[in-house]
Design a protein around this motif. Structure first.
Motif, PDB file in Angstrom:
ATOM      1  N   GLN A   1      -2.766  31.839  30.040  1.00  0.00           N
ATOM      2  CA  GLN A   1      -3.424  30.844  30.876  1.00  0.00           C
ATOM      3  C   GLN A   1      -2.603  30.484  32.103  1.00  0.00           C
ATOM      4  N   CYS A   2      -1.285  30.609  32.011  1.00  0.00           N
ATOM      5  CA  CYS A   2      -0.413  30.032  33.031  1.00  0.00           C
ATOM      6  C   CYS A   2       0.651  31.027  33.484  1.00  0.00           C
ATOM      7  N   PRO A   3       0.316  31.874  34.446  1.00  0.00           N
ATOM      8  CA  PRO A   3       1.272  32.898  34.863  1.00  0.00           C
ATOM      9  C   PRO A   3       2.631  32.321  35.279  1.00  0.00           C
ATOM     10  N   TYR A   4       2.605  31.163  35.924  1.00  0.00           N
ATOM     11  CA  TYR A   4       3.879  30.622  36.398  1.00  0.00           C
ATOM     12  C   TYR A   4       4.673  29.918  35.301  1.00  0.00           C
ATOM     13  N   TYR A   5       4.053  29.594  34.196  1.00  0.00           N
ATOM     14  CA  TYR A   5       4.842  29.125  33.045  1.00  0.00           C
ATOM     15  C   TYR A   5       5.646  30.291  32.472  1.00  0.00           C
TER      16      TYR A   5
ATOM     17  N   LEU B   1       3.969  18.822  40.590  1.00  0.00           N
ATOM     18  CA  LEU B   1       3.577  20.238  40.568  1.00  0.00           C
ATOM     19  C   LEU B   1       3.493  20.803  41.975  1.00  0.00           C
ATOM     20  N   ALA B   2       2.948  20.006  42.884  1.00  0.00           N
ATOM     21  CA  ALA B   2       2.770  20.417  44.281  1.00  0.00           C
ATOM     22  C   ALA B   2       2.145  21.805  44.367  1.00  0.00           C
ATOM     23  N   SER B   3       1.049  21.981  43.684  1.00  0.00           N
ATOM     24  CA  SER B   3       0.416  23.293  43.593  1.00  0.00           C
ATOM     25  C   SER B   3      -0.019  23.813  44.947  1.00  0.00           C
TER      26      SER B   3
ATOM     27  N   ALA C   1      -5.078  32.548  43.863  1.00  0.00           N
ATOM     28  CA  ALA C   1      -4.707  31.370  43.089  1.00  0.00           C
ATOM     29  C   ALA C   1      -4.185  31.828  41.742  1.00  0.00           C
ATOM     30  N   ALA C   2      -3.306  31.016  41.173  1.00  0.00           N
ATOM     31  CA  ALA C   2      -2.737  31.365  39.859  1.00  0.00           C
ATOM     32  C   ALA C   2      -3.617  30.876  38.719  1.00  0.00           C
ATOM     33  N   SER C   3      -4.712  30.224  39.045  1.00  0.00           N
ATOM     34  CA  SER C   3      -5.616  29.747  38.005  1.00  0.00           C
ATOM     35  C   SER C   3      -6.292  30.944  37.354  1.00  0.00           C
TER      36      SER C   3
ATOM     37  N   SER D   1      -0.337  27.883  41.701  1.00  0.00           N
ATOM     38  CA  SER D   1      -1.391  26.860  41.728  1.00  0.00           C
ATOM     39  C   SER D   1      -1.280  25.923  40.540  1.00  0.00           C
ATOM     40  N   GLY D   2      -0.177  26.030  39.814  1.00  0.00           N
ATOM     41  CA  GLY D   2      -0.039  25.232  38.606  1.00  0.00           C
ATOM     42  C   GLY D   2      -0.764  25.896  37.458  1.00  0.00           C
ATOM     43  N   PRO D   3      -0.662  25.303  36.291  1.00  0.00           N
ATOM     44  CA  PRO D   3      -1.240  25.919  35.093  1.00  0.00           C
ATOM     45  C   PRO D   3      -2.761  25.746  35.015  1.00  0.00           C
ATOM     46  N   THR D   4      -3.399  26.594  34.221  1.00  0.00           N
ATOM     47  CA  THR D   4      -4.847  26.488  34.013  1.00  0.00           C
ATOM     48  C   THR D   4      -5.068  25.631  32.777  1.00  0.00           C
ATOM     49  N   VAL D   5      -4.994  24.338  33.008  1.00  0.00           N
ATOM     50  CA  VAL D   5      -5.010  23.352  31.918  1.00  0.00           C
ATOM     51  C   VAL D   5      -5.571  22.052  32.480  1.00  0.00           C
TER      52      VAL D   5
END
Lengths: 156, 740, 287
Positions: free
Chosen positions: B200-204, B452-454, B470-472, B511-515
């Motif tokens: 869900q969260c590539p940047y995590y 987060l400053a996405s 987007a990272a979503s 873009s921050g996590p998809t959550v």
């Protein structure tokens, strides 16, 4: 002893170990990765294919039992780029979300429609009860199958 | 023709329907090995030795243990969780070692040739034991995190109350049961790490792997593959599996895939936090809330993971969508030697909202006041002030959702009708109808979005195509389609001109996590801003752009100059009037809330105590349905998960481990168990969301649980304040309750 | 995904005779029919390095045919085939009802009656119907044949009284002397579809013209290591009228013949209480 199976209308030969599961033969040997494994318990139905026209769980069948038989997978449904009527109804009625249960769901629904299944919502729910979906809450899947059943009736 | 508000077809729908969408295990990766994980069989122990069977041909396998991990910490909120247990295991199924082989089944078989010698240590397996500090396992009090919200003076409010009603509510673990199990792959190329998988969260994953291997940003790339469901279950756990694949791959010098099977996924990965919630509520004679004193306890499991944030959301939703002058919410998350609990759709809110909503039925029983009337009297309206002192200025659709639901379901009429029906002892069933209403904050809590400053971006290509960067992630909820619709309308181009790129950290900004129900509202909002910027430039470059295709192409060529594309990026900025005090939990906890109501209409079989939900009617205020079909799909899907949570889903824990990690024994609803649903969308637009949209992802998970519990109580007359409402519990309650 | 295909030895007889021959040579071989249970364990890596006697080509054990005395169901008849067979639907209707609730259609299409019995799960849904129909299990080995009363085929949880080298060839359903006045089947699982049973019941009842019980047969699954007939309640009610006190007493006798347990699916308390309710529902003719 090679095993001869007809897969999506094509005659295929499998020369590997007879205890290899049908799902693995489809995915690894025939590159048909549309069929998914969700549980390996025969519970979720994501691996559903049609064996001589009837739905089965491809994760529970050693391919050696299938010599001379015919298997149909999700890849058999569309004609080239064109979705078939059932797939089109799933697209328009929201029947697929994450898509992982979709191939198995489509195969069960194909069988239901092909065997004269009705468009009564509770009958459709009963017919699909062997295919788990965690995204849709089934409502839009049931809508999709009913829409396809209507199309089938109007064509006939 | 505007696209927003239309049920456009799912962006990636065709490939999913053709079986062509590629999930991780569908990729054939040349030279790939398969990884298997050796796990702890005990909840708490010192590892004395890992013994590898000397007769086994280990030279054909790649084996990794803690000493192969450069920095053995899975970075999330804290750094307390190791990627592989080193000297101590703190929960059953904790990863200890990894084995890779070109054949998946042989990697698994090798696990049986390793023996771990443990020195077992004292363990704490339940919330109660942790609270009582049976053993100190985290700090001195076992508390991972605690919060306090205070408004007014609770003791004074209680003293002035005509009625004081107390209740205790319990909610269990819940397993995500996405149909695609967790799956990740990793490989190294010229010192750079490539990871892809179901996430869900590539940047995590990016952050966690950077920390594990001490890599600079440019040496790490994370790509999402088609993802077969997430629901929070692929929010943080892919960090762990991605790390495992990367450690094995580094040692093997070849790509490594790790695909869990169902039993491993269920036993080892995260679950919804179990909770105990206690309410003490003071009301005036006519039923107006005067005091809410609420205590929340959550079981975090063995490591911190996301628990503080889950507890935060649970705490902030604990009052339900009601205004009360005097509120105190005290909450604690505790450590136990069980697999860490984590993100799951709703993120703490379904737990505390279950208590808040079912408590109205308790209040109704004890005061004789009608629970619908009580809700109407106390519900949030525009101008209401929440427990944190947030003034709700706009977009408050609580009552509208409630009234629509009540009207469409025939709630008031059926409530009476069923009471008459239930008096007839000859009927084979009891009938019940129950109601609930909730709110759900959209986006990260408090200053979370600011931290987060996405960023999200659009690429305009020379050919005049617009690409969403987007990272979503698209995990079934419709991210691709919504983004394309928002961008198409904002730029003023047909939907077909917009493409959505696969989240790939080498290409898309963070873009921050998809959550947190933030994808459409927050990231969609960023894309809208970028799109308006892009539109302005197009118009500047050609007076007829973007309206005519030729003008669009001409403008695009001009804007791109010598380059292939031009990027338009937007970054999150806090709206000026949002204020949040993280120390004292005061202020604007969320930019806005979505609201929902649901009515559950059901029968309880007198012979078997089985509950059959006949219908769920729900109305949900999500600001604006960008795509009504997808929005309703989200609502129906969340509703079904909540039906499972309420009635069937029972994680049986024995000795700190899930004893039923199979879909055969952990029961999620089938099409036949899921009732027909009447879903309607209420649109009270939010000025801060794209086209008025608020969050929808989590909201539907909050509301059916308490509605079903209320209906079961209505039907049987028994009081059961604990999920799931298994027939075994109904029987027990019925026996204790005597005949009705 | 944990099964190792190459580790499996595979014997594929073409006939019943060959199957029995090969099993006599390799008594450790595991007979495989539809595989719906075995393959689950195999997928979990629990059945590697085994010898498999695949019965899928033994056509003579797949048929269903009626005789004067009853219906003979080949051991390899699938749950789907059973549901479609007219003689079974007419004379043994509880059996197709049970078959329709075993997993989903995809499982019913593969799972066989013989496999179900050989597997000896305490939760086998066909077992209560077979117990009340007083089925006879036909068993063969290279040395000969024997017929075993249905309830005697089970020795315990997942254990049968089959001897090494024996295979189930058919299940005989004898026609009752007269049609029962009432029949009953009900499965109680965790959800509406494809759930394993918490308790499962089948009942047959013959009444005299005066309304007294001539014969009652009632069986429960998932309530003991093996399927159980309620001998105490059955004999108590013989010759009695089904009035309130008689039914109440029969329901209290139920627990003499069962020994339910707590497990991941349910509790002993629930199983017992609900099983009593099922018996009552049948005796009071409420369903």
């Amino acid at each position: 002893m090679p095993i001869r199976i007809t897969v999506n209308g094509k005659r295929r030969i499998f020369g590997g170990p007879p205890f290899k599961r049908l799902i693995d033969v489809l995915r690894e040997d025939f590159q048909l990765t549309g069929t998914k494994e969700g549980c390996g318990e025969g519970e979720c139905g994501a691996c559903t294919v049609l064996l001589d026209g009837e739905p089965v769980n491809s994760c529970l069948i050693p391919v050696g039992q299938l010599d001379g038989r015919a298997v149909k997978t999700v890849e058999s449904l569309a004609a080239g780029e064109r979705l078939n009527a059932l797939q089109q109804c799933f697209l328009e009625s929201g029947g697929a979300q994450c898509g992982i249960c979709t191939p198995g769901m489509l195969m069960t629904a194909s069988y239901w429609l092909g065997s004269g299944g009705s468009k009564d919502p509770s009958a459709v729910r009963n017919a699909l009860a062997g295919n788990l979906c965690r995204c849709t809450g089934y409502q839009q899947i049931v809508d999709s199958v009913i829409a396809a059943a209507r199309k089938r009736k109007s064509r006939a | 023709m505007p696209s927003v508000g239309k049920s456009e077809l799912r962006y990636e729908g065709k490939e999913k329907l053709r079986g062509e969408a590629k999930y991780l295990d569908d990729y054939e990766i040349p030279g790939c090995l398969y990884g298997a994980t050796l796990r702890s069989s005990v909840p708490h122990a010192r590892i004395r030795e890992i013994v590898f069977d000397p007769r086994f041909p280990w030279s054909e396998f790649v084996v990794a243990t803690a000493k192969d991990v450069p920095r053995n910490q899975v970075a999330l909120i804290e750094l307390d969780q190791p990627l592989l247990a080193d000297d101590v295991v703190r929960h059953a199924f904790e990863p200890i070692a990894l084995i890779a082989h070109p054949r998946r089944e042989l990697a698994y078989e090798a696990l049986s040739h390793v023996r771990v010698e443990y020195e077992e240590l004292d363990c704490v397996l339940t919330l109660e034991d942790s609270l009582a500090v049976k053993h100190a396992i985290y700090s001195t009090d076992n508390v991972f995190k605690k919060y306090l919200i205070e408004k007014g003076d609770v003791e004074k409010g209680l003293a002035e109350s005509r009625f004081i009603v107390e209740g205790e509510y319990r909610v269990p673990h819940q397993e995500h049961a996405y149909i695609e199990n967790n799956a990740m792959a990793a490989w190294w190329e010229d010192g750079a790490l490539h990871v892809m998988g179901s996430l869900q969260c590539p940047y995590y994953v990016h952050k966690a792997l950077k920390h594990l291997f001490e890599l600079p940003d440019e040496k790490l790339r994370v790509v999402q593959t088609a993802t077969g469901g997430g629901f929070g279950g692929k929010e943080e756990y892919p960090n762990m599996i991605g790390g495992h694949a990367a450690v094995l791959s580094r040692k093997a010098g070849r790509p490594v895939k790790i695909v869990y099977d169902r039993a491993e996924d269920m036993a080892a990965t995260t679950k919804r936090h179990p909770a105990i919630v206690r309410h003490r509520t003071g009301l005036s004679r006519e039923g107006r809330l005067l005091a809410q004193d609420i205590e929340v306890l959550m079981d975090g499991g063995a490591y911190v993971t996301l628990t503080p944030v889950v507890l935060s959301r649970g705490t902030l939703h604990a009052t339900g969508p009601y205004e009360c002058p005097n509120v105190r919410v005290r909450s604690k998350a505790l450590a136990t030697h069980t697999p860490p609990n984590g993100a799951f759709r709703g993120f703490g809110a379904p737990q505390t909202l279950f208590a808040a909503e079912l408590h109205w039925e308790k209040i109704a029983r004890e005061t004789g006041l009608d629970s619908l009337r009580l809700r109407r009297l106390n519900a949030f309206r525009e101008g209401s002030t929440t427990a944190t002192g947030q003034r709700l200025k706009e977009s408050v659709g609580a009552l509208e959702s409630l009234e629509r639901c009540v009207a469409r379901s025939g709630y008031a009429r059926k409530r009476k009708e069923y009471e008459r029906f239930n008096r007839d002892a000859r009927k084979p069933v009891w009938k019940g109808i129950g109601l609930a209403m909730v709110h759900h904050g959209a986006g990260f809590t408090g200053s979370g979005e600011l931290h987060l400053a996405s960023r999200a971006a659009l690429s305009l290509t020379r050919e005049g195509e617009i690409r969403v960067l987007a990272a979503s992630t698209e995990i079934g909820q419709g991210t691709n389609t919504l983004f394309a619709q928002i961008v198409a309308d904002s730029v003023g181009v047909p939907l077909e001109r917009v493409r959505v790129e696969t989240p790939d950290t080498s290409r898309v900004p963070n873009s921050g996590p998809t959550v947190a129900s933030r994808t459409c509202m927050v990231v969609g909002g960023l894309l809208r801003r970028a799109a308006l910027e892009l539109r302005k430039e197009l118009r500047g470059a050609h007076p007829k752009a973007p309206g005519s295709p030729a003008a669009l192409r001409a403008a695009a060529r001009k804007i791109c100059g010598a380059g292939k594309e031009k990027i338009f990026e937007a970054q999150y900025q806090n709206p000026p009037d949002i204020r949040w005090d993280d120390q004292n939990y005061r202020g604007d906890a969320y930019g806005v809330y979505s609201y929902a109501a649901a009515v559950a209409d059901l029968e309880v079989d007198k012979t078997t105590y089985e509950v059959r939900v006949r219908k769920i009617t729900t109305a949900q205020d999500i600001g604006k349905a960008v795509n009504p079909l997808l929005a309703k799909g989200q609502i129906a899907g969340g509703t079904a998960q909540a039906v499972g949570y309420a009635l069937y889903e029972n994680v049986v824990m024995r000795a700190g481990a899930m004893a039923n990690p199979q879909l055969t024994n952990y029961i999620i609803p089938t099409a036949l168990d899921t009732p027909p649903m009447d879903v309607s969308v209420v649109e009270k637009p939010f000025s801060g969301g794209p086209f008025g949209a608020k969050g929808v992802g989590e909201l539907p998970m909050d509301v059916p649980g308490p509605a079903i519990a209320a209906a079961v109580c209505h039907a049987t007359g028994a009081w059961i304040a604990e999920l799931p409402l298994l027939p075994e519990k109904l029987l027990h309650a019925h026996k204790n309750n005597g005949q009705r | 995904m944990r099964g190792i295909a190459e580790s499996m030895a595979w014997i594929r007889p073409r006939s019943a005779r060959e199957a029995l021959e090969r099993l006599a040579e390799r008594p450790e071989a595991l007979p495989l029919a539809g595989g719906t249970d075995f393959m689950v364990a195999w997928n979990a890596g629990l059945q590697n390095h085994r010898t498999i006697l695949d019965l899928s080509r033994v056509a003579e054990w797949g048929s269903i045919h009626a005789t004067k005395a009853g219906v003979i169901v080949g051991a390899l008849a699938t749950h789907s085939t059973l549901q479609r067979h007219p003689a079974i639907r007419r004379d043994f209707p509880l059996l197709p009802k049970a078959c329709a609730l075993i997993g989903a259609l995809a499982i019913q299409n593969r799972g066989t009656l013989g496999g179900n019995i050989a597997n000896a799960s305490p939760a086998g849904d066909t077992f209560p119907p077979l117990a009340v129909y007083e089925a006879i299990v036909h068993v063969a080995s290279r040395e000969g044949r024997r017929a075993v009363p249905f309830t005697d085929i089970f020795a315990g949880v997942k254990k049968t009284t089959l001897r090494p080298g024996e295979l189930i060839t058919a299940v005989e359903l004898p026609f009752p002397r007269t049609r029962p006045k009432r029949s009953y089947f009900r499965k109680v699982g965790t959800r509406a579809a494809q759930a394993l049973s918490k308790t499962v019941a089948a009942g047959l009842l013959w009444l005299s013209s005066g309304g007294a019980v001539e014969e009652l047969r009632f069986a429960l699954g998932s309530m003991a290591p093996t399927v159980r007939r309620l001998k105490s309640a059955e004999s108590f009610l013989r010759g009695k009228r089904l009035d309130g006190p008689a039914i109440d007493h029969a329901c209290t006798l139920l627990e003499r013949d069962v020994s339910p347990i707590d497990d991941v699916r349910s509790t002993a308390e629930y199983r017992l209480a609900v099983s009593r309710n099922l018996l009552r529902e049948f005796l009071e003719n409420q369903r």
